[in-house]
Design an enzyme around this catalytic site. Structure first.
Site, PDB file in Angstrom:
ATOM      1  N   GLU A  74       0.818  -1.204   0.000  1.00 56.24           N
ATOM      2  CA  GLU A  74       0.000   0.000   0.000  1.00 56.24           C
ATOM      3  C   GLU A  74       0.853   1.257   0.000  1.00 56.24           C
ATOM      4  OE1 GLU A  74      -2.870   0.551   3.192  1.00 56.24           O
ATOM      5  OE2 GLU A  74      -3.641   2.319   2.158  1.00 56.24           O
ATOM      6  N   ASP A  94      -0.947  -5.168   2.780  1.00 57.53           N
ATOM      7  CA  ASP A  94      -1.412  -3.965   3.480  1.00 57.53           C
ATOM      8  C   ASP A  94      -0.789  -4.013   4.869  1.00 57.53           C
ATOM      9  OD1 ASP A  94      -2.623  -1.760   4.524  1.00 57.53           O
ATOM     10  OD2 ASP A  94      -4.621  -2.228   3.733  1.00 57.53           O
ATOM     11  N   ILE A  96      -0.887  -2.017   7.436  1.00 61.74           N
ATOM     12  CA  ILE A  96      -1.899  -1.761   8.472  1.00 61.74           C
ATOM     13  C   ILE A  96      -3.193  -1.414   7.746  1.00 61.74           C
ATOM     14  CG2 ILE A  96      -2.613  -0.362  10.448  1.00 61.74           C
ATOM     15  CD1 ILE A  96       0.348   0.142  11.062  1.00 61.74           C
ATOM     16  N   ASP A  97      -4.108  -2.358   7.709  1.00 60.10           N
ATOM     17  CA  ASP A  97      -5.442  -2.056   7.179  1.00 60.10           C
ATOM     18  C   ASP A  97      -6.286  -1.575   8.358  1.00 60.10           C
ATOM     19  OD1 ASP A  97      -7.539  -1.949   5.232  1.00 60.10           O
ATOM     20  OD2 ASP A  97      -8.403  -3.684   6.244  1.00 60.10           O
ATOM     21  N   THR A  99      -5.979   1.988   9.169  1.00 61.09           N
ATOM     22  CA  THR A  99      -4.983   2.920   9.714  1.00 61.09           C
ATOM     23  C   THR A  99      -5.620   3.945  10.659  1.00 61.09           C
ATOM     24  OG1 THR A  99      -3.629   2.667   7.747  1.00 61.09           O
ATOM     25  CG2 THR A  99      -3.206   4.612   9.067  1.00 61.09           C
ATOM     26  N   ASP A 221      -6.344  -3.918   0.194  1.00 66.10           N
ATOM     27  CA  ASP A 221      -7.416  -3.925   1.206  1.00 66.10           C
ATOM     28  C   ASP A 221      -8.137  -5.271   1.241  1.00 66.10           C
ATOM     29  OD1 ASP A 221      -7.240  -1.130   1.915  1.00 66.10           O
ATOM     30  OD2 ASP A 221      -8.312  -0.652   0.053  1.00 66.10           O
TER      31      ASP A 221
HETATM   32  C1  IPD Z   1      -9.191   1.461   4.502  1.00 58.98           C
HETATM   33  C2  IPD Z   1      -9.998   0.560   5.388  1.00 58.98           C
HETATM   34  C3  IPD Z   1     -11.432   1.021   5.454  1.00 58.98           C
HETATM   35  C4  IPD Z   1     -12.054   1.092   4.086  1.00 58.98           C
HETATM   36  C5  IPD Z   1     -11.235   1.988   3.176  1.00 58.98           C
HETATM   37  C6  IPD Z   1      -9.794   1.496   3.119  1.00 58.98           C
HETATM   38  P1  IPD Z   1      -6.583   1.708   5.118  1.00 58.98           P
HETATM   39  O1  IPD Z   1      -7.851   0.967   4.384  1.00 58.98           O
HETATM   40  O2  IPD Z   1      -9.957  -0.765   4.920  1.00 58.98           O
HETATM   41  O3  IPD Z   1     -12.236   0.150   6.214  1.00 58.98           O
HETATM   42  O4  IPD Z   1     -13.363   1.598   4.210  1.00 58.98           O
HETATM   43  O5  IPD Z   1     -11.810   1.899   1.886  1.00 58.98           O
HETATM   44  O6  IPD Z   1      -9.043   2.369   2.325  1.00 58.98           O
HETATM   45  O7  IPD Z   1      -6.454   3.061   4.475  1.00 58.98           O
HETATM   46  O8  IPD Z   1      -6.894   1.781   6.542  1.00 58.98           O
HETATM   47  O9  IPD Z   1      -5.432   0.778   4.794  1.00 58.98           O
END
Ligand code: IPD
Length: 273
Positions: A74, A94, A96-97, A99, A221
């Site tokens: 990412e 990813d 940290i999903d 974040t 994601d």
């Molecule tokens: C996000 C999270 C969030 C989702 C967003 C993503 P990130 O990823 O998964 O739940 O609604 O579309 O971008 O930015 O925390 O890696």
């Protein structure tokens, strides 16, 4: 040219080891205090020092274990592989999903690592940084957590389904997503917005919610989480026969898919900005 690839179970073992170490680093960095290092697409789309450090750690570990593979992450995109031929194995990372949850200390965020072979995701792990919950899957080998094989919800009535979704970072996109959810909520049990797509998909995989949809997901994601969900019996798709992708990912038990799909299509959930 690489002619053979290891079985998906071997790729999964690598992913699990790397994800555990990475989640440990993320957890320690959170305990030491975390702040926004930069913003990306909008002022609410943040990256912390931990996102970057954890991705660097994952990439270095994968490089050491599988030097010929490609890595898509990412924060840093595709890691350089020099003048080597195209790789058959690509890792989708990813660090940290969730974040924003991580930033606020909310325990719904995860390291997500998937292994793709010739363009198909064959193995994936999602590990919650705070709770240590770890979901894994290999293609054809089922989805698992804590030694238990996962099965999705058997709900058949959309009106009784708990539906998880998420919102993008672009305010115009969010406004469209909010209009969709405002209509949809009258047709389902309730809506949850938990904040980490990878974990959302894993929760749906084990029936802790019934279905999930979101527009705007990137490969990192959803690569691992969608495999976990599919292996737990969920049907995964986009709208109007399209494959799941940035325009839409719907993950629903087969008995709920069409009803949820039809509402989303009627509400133009994959449209808008
Ligand atoms: C996000 C999270 C969030 C989702 C967003 C993503 P990130 O990823 O998964 O739940 O609604 O579309 O971008 O930015 O925390 O890696």
């Amino acid at each position: 040219m690489e002619h053979s690839t290891p079985p998906s179970s071997e790729l999964l073992e690598i992913a699990i080891g790397v994800a555990r170490d990475a989640a440990g680093t993320a957890y320690r960095m959170r305990a030491e205090g975390v702040s926004v290092a930069a913003t990306k697409s909008t002022i609410t789309d943040v990256v912390t020092a931990a996102d970057r450090a954890v991705e660097r750690q994952i990439t270095a570990a994968l490089r050491q274990l599988r030097p010929a593979d490609a890595v898509l992450g990412e924060e840093y995109g595709t890691a350089e592989r020099g003048n080597q031929p195209p790789a058959r194995v690509r890792w989708i990372v990813d660090p940290i999903d969730g974040t924003v949850n991580y930033l606020y200390g909310l325990p719904h965020c995860a390291v997500s690592i998937a292994a793709e072979v010739d363009g198909q995701v064959v193995a994936g792990v999602v590990r919650n940084i705070h709770t240590g919950e770890e979901w894994t899957a290999t293609v054809g080998g089922g989805a698992w957590r804590a030694g238990q094989r996962l099965r999705c919800s058997t709900e058949t009535d959309l009106a009784q389904a708990l539906v998880v979704t998420g919102f993008g970072y672009d305010p115009r996109r969010r406004a469209h997503q909010a209009r969709v959810v405002a209509e949809l909520i009258a047709h389902v049990r309730d809506i949850r917005r938990l904040g980490a797509a990878a974990v959302d998909l894993c929760l749906v995989a084990e029936g802790r919610a019934d279905a999930y949809y979101e527009k705007g997901l990137a490969a990192w994601d959803q690569a691992a989480g969608a495999l976990v969900a599919a292996e737990a019996g969920l049907r995964i798709g986009g709208l109007k026969g399209l494959a799941p992708g940035p325009d839409m990912v719907v993950a629903a038990p087969p008995a709920l898919f069409d009803a949820l799909h039809d509402h989303l299509a009627r509400l133009d959930a994959s449209g808008g900005p």
